[in-house]
Design a protein around this motif. Structure first.
Motif, short mmCIF file in Angstrom:
data_model
loop_
_atom_site.label_atom_id
_atom_site.label_comp_id
_atom_site.label_asym_id
_atom_site.label_seq_id
_atom_site.Cartn_x
_atom_site.Cartn_y
_atom_site.Cartn_z
N PRO A 35 0.81 -1.23 0.00
CA PRO A 35 0.00 0.00 0.00
C PRO A 35 0.84 1.27 0.00
CG PRO A 35 -0.95 -1.60 1.49
CD PRO A 35 0.36 -2.17 1.05
N GLN A 36 1.87 1.32 0.82
CA GLN A 36 2.74 2.50 0.86
C GLN A 36 3.47 2.69 -0.47
OE1 GLN A 36 5.60 2.49 4.05
NE2 GLN A 36 6.67 4.30 3.29
N GLN A 37 3.91 1.59 -1.07
CA GLN A 37 4.60 1.68 -2.35
C GLN A 37 3.66 2.20 -3.44
OE1 GLN A 37 6.05 -2.30 -2.82
NE2 GLN A 37 7.84 -1.98 -1.53
N LEU A 38 2.41 1.73 -3.44
CA LEU A 38 1.45 2.20 -4.43
C LEU A 38 1.16 3.69 -4.26
CD1 LEU A 38 -1.11 -0.75 -4.60
CD2 LEU A 38 0.41 0.03 -6.43
N GLU A 39 0.99 4.13 -3.02
CA GLU A 39 0.73 5.54 -2.78
C GLU A 39 1.90 6.40 -3.24
OE1 GLU A 39 -0.14 5.57 1.36
OE2 GLU A 39 -2.22 4.91 1.10
N GLU A 40 3.12 5.94 -2.95
CA GLU A 40 4.31 6.69 -3.37
C GLU A 40 4.43 6.71 -4.89
OE1 GLU A 40 9.17 6.62 -2.67
OE2 GLU A 40 7.86 5.45 -1.35
N LEU A 41 4.20 5.57 -5.52
CA LEU A 41 4.29 5.51 -6.98
C LEU A 41 3.22 6.35 -7.65
CD1 LEU A 41 5.13 1.74 -7.56
CD2 LEU A 41 6.51 3.69 -8.32
N ALA A 42 2.03 6.41 -7.07
CA ALA A 42 0.96 7.24 -7.65
C ALA A 42 1.36 8.71 -7.64
CB ALA A 42 -0.34 7.03 -6.88
N LEU A 43 2.00 9.16 -6.58
CA LEU A 43 2.47 10.55 -6.51
C LEU A 43 3.57 10.80 -7.55
CD1 LEU A 43 2.60 11.10 -2.64
CD2 LEU A 43 0.98 12.12 -4.26
N ILE A 44 4.50 9.86 -7.65
CA ILE A 44 5.59 9.99 -8.63
C ILE A 44 5.02 10.02 -10.05
CG2 ILE A 44 7.60 8.82 -9.62
CD1 ILE A 44 8.07 7.64 -6.76
N ALA A 45 4.10 9.10 -10.33
CA ALA A 45 3.52 9.02 -11.68
C ALA A 45 2.70 10.26 -12.01
CB ALA A 45 2.65 7.77 -11.78
N SER A 46 2.05 10.85 -11.01
CA SER A 46 1.27 12.07 -11.25
C SER A 46 2.18 13.23 -11.63
CB SER A 46 0.46 12.42 -10.00
OG SER A 46 -0.50 11.41 -9.73
N ARG A 47 3.39 13.25 -11.07
CA ARG A 47 4.35 14.30 -11.42
C ARG A 47 5.02 14.03 -12.76
NH1 ARG A 47 6.13 13.50 -5.96
NH2 ARG A 47 8.00 12.47 -6.77
N GLN A 48 5.18 12.73 -13.08
CA GLN A 48 5.89 12.34 -14.30
C GLN A 48 5.07 11.28 -15.05
OE1 GLN A 48 10.17 11.45 -13.47
NE2 GLN A 48 9.59 11.79 -11.34
N PRO A 49 3.91 11.64 -15.57
CA PRO A 49 3.10 10.62 -16.27
C PRO A 49 3.82 10.10 -17.51
CG PRO A 49 2.20 12.83 -16.58
CD PRO A 49 3.28 12.97 -15.56
N LYS A 50 3.70 8.80 -17.75
CA LYS A 50 4.30 8.18 -18.94
C LYS A 50 3.58 6.88 -19.23
CE LYS A 50 7.88 5.26 -16.84
NZ LYS A 50 9.30 4.85 -16.89
N ASN A 51 3.79 6.34 -20.41
CA ASN A 51 3.21 5.05 -20.76
C ASN A 51 3.96 3.95 -20.03
OD1 ASN A 51 1.33 6.17 -22.57
ND2 ASN A 51 2.85 6.21 -24.22
N ALA A 52 3.29 3.33 -19.09
CA ALA A 52 3.91 2.28 -18.29
C ALA A 52 2.83 1.34 -17.78
CB ALA A 52 4.69 2.88 -17.12
N ILE A 53 3.26 0.19 -17.29
CA ILE A 53 2.38 -0.80 -16.67
C ILE A 53 2.84 -0.98 -15.23
CG2 ILE A 53 1.88 -3.28 -16.56
CD1 ILE A 53 1.86 -3.31 -19.61
N ILE A 54 1.88 -0.95 -14.30
CA ILE A 54 2.18 -1.20 -12.89
C ILE A 54 1.15 -2.17 -12.33
CG2 ILE A 54 2.38 -0.22 -10.57
CD1 ILE A 54 3.35 2.37 -11.78
N PHE A 55 1.62 -3.25 -11.71
CA PHE A 55 0.71 -4.15 -11.01
C PHE A 55 1.46 -4.85 -9.88
CE2 PHE A 55 2.26 -6.68 -14.67
CZ PHE A 55 2.71 -7.84 -14.06
N ASP A 56 0.70 -5.30 -8.88
CA ASP A 56 1.26 -6.08 -7.79
C ASP A 56 0.93 -7.55 -8.01
OD1 ASP A 56 -1.07 -7.15 -5.82
OD2 ASP A 56 -1.67 -5.27 -6.78
N ILE A 57 1.62 -8.42 -7.27
CA ILE A 57 1.30 -9.86 -7.32
C ILE A 57 1.05 -10.38 -5.90
CG2 ILE A 57 2.44 -10.33 -9.52
CD1 ILE A 57 4.85 -11.41 -7.91
#
Length: 232
Positions: A35-57
């Protein structure tokens, strides 16, 4: 392929460096960390949007799936559960469960196509249905294998042997290959399904129903496979 970890030597110093480098990010941390990693990545991606795939397992999804809503539309997100162990040599024909994020179902299809390109089979399932199913197909077998192994060791049952006994104790020992933290997490999150299974133990097996559902060919095939599993 490169790795990031806060607890071991890794290829990146932080999640932002990993996000900038990668086109596909797979989160394989503990359920407590994701959960913490997803929240951090969402903030990073919002600042630097790009074509990428993100998923957890992660093994369980209900607490995670809503966290993907914070990602920008350029980033394709879903949750994924590979239904096979680490010993497989190829993804060909292996099943991946894909859990779509509400309102971002097209993202799930995009990720499904990525998994198919690796040779995988894909089934879509909701987070609720997924977690209940995992309680039965992972949590209940873990509980059964560990409790039978515990019963066996406390009563010195290995000296009596028997193929059914060896099958169950072999499985129980194999479960212990997972970390104690992961085992505890699986059992805790499967508590409802384990309790449902325990209630079923108070009933006699319905042999007529089972024999009507399982063909003679399936029974013979399973019997042969059962003995092969126990070969030295």
């Amino acid at each position: 392929m490169r790795f990031y970890s806060r607890h071991a030597k890794a290829d990146f110093d932080n999640l932002e460096d990993m996000y900038e480098w990668a086109d596909v990010l797979i989160l394989a941390s503990s359920l407590d960390s994701i959960p913490q990693q997803l929240e951090e990545l969402a903030l990073i991606a919002s600042r630097q949007p790009k074509n990428a795939i993100i998923f957890d397992i992660a093994t369980f999804k209900r607490e995670l799936i809503g966290l993907y809503k914070g990602f920008p539309p350029e980033v394709k997100v879903a949750s994924v559960h590979p239904m096979f162990g680490e010993g497989v040599e190829s993804f060909n024909g292996q099943l991946f469960l894909v859990i779509p994020v509400e309102g971002r179902e097209d993202d799930a299809e995009h990720i499904a196509n990525f998994l198919r390109s690796l040779g995988g089979r894909v089934e879509f399932v909701s987070a609720e249905e997924h977690d209940r199913a995992m309680g039965f197909v992972i949590g209940v077998p873990y509980f059964l294998g560990l409790k039978y192994l515990e019963l066996s060791l406390k009563n010195n049952l290995d000296r009596f042997g028997g193929t059914s006994h060896r099958f169950l104790t072999t499985y129980g020992r194999a479960v212990l290959n997972d970390s104690p933290e992961f085992i505890a997490e699986v059992l805790e999150r499967s508590r409802g399904e384990i309790e449902e299974f325990i209630r079923e133990l108070g009933k006699e097996p319905d042999l007529e129903y089972l024999l009507g559902k399982v063909s003679c060919e399936e029974i013979k095939k399973a019997y042969r496979k059962f003995y092969r599993v126990l070969e030295p």
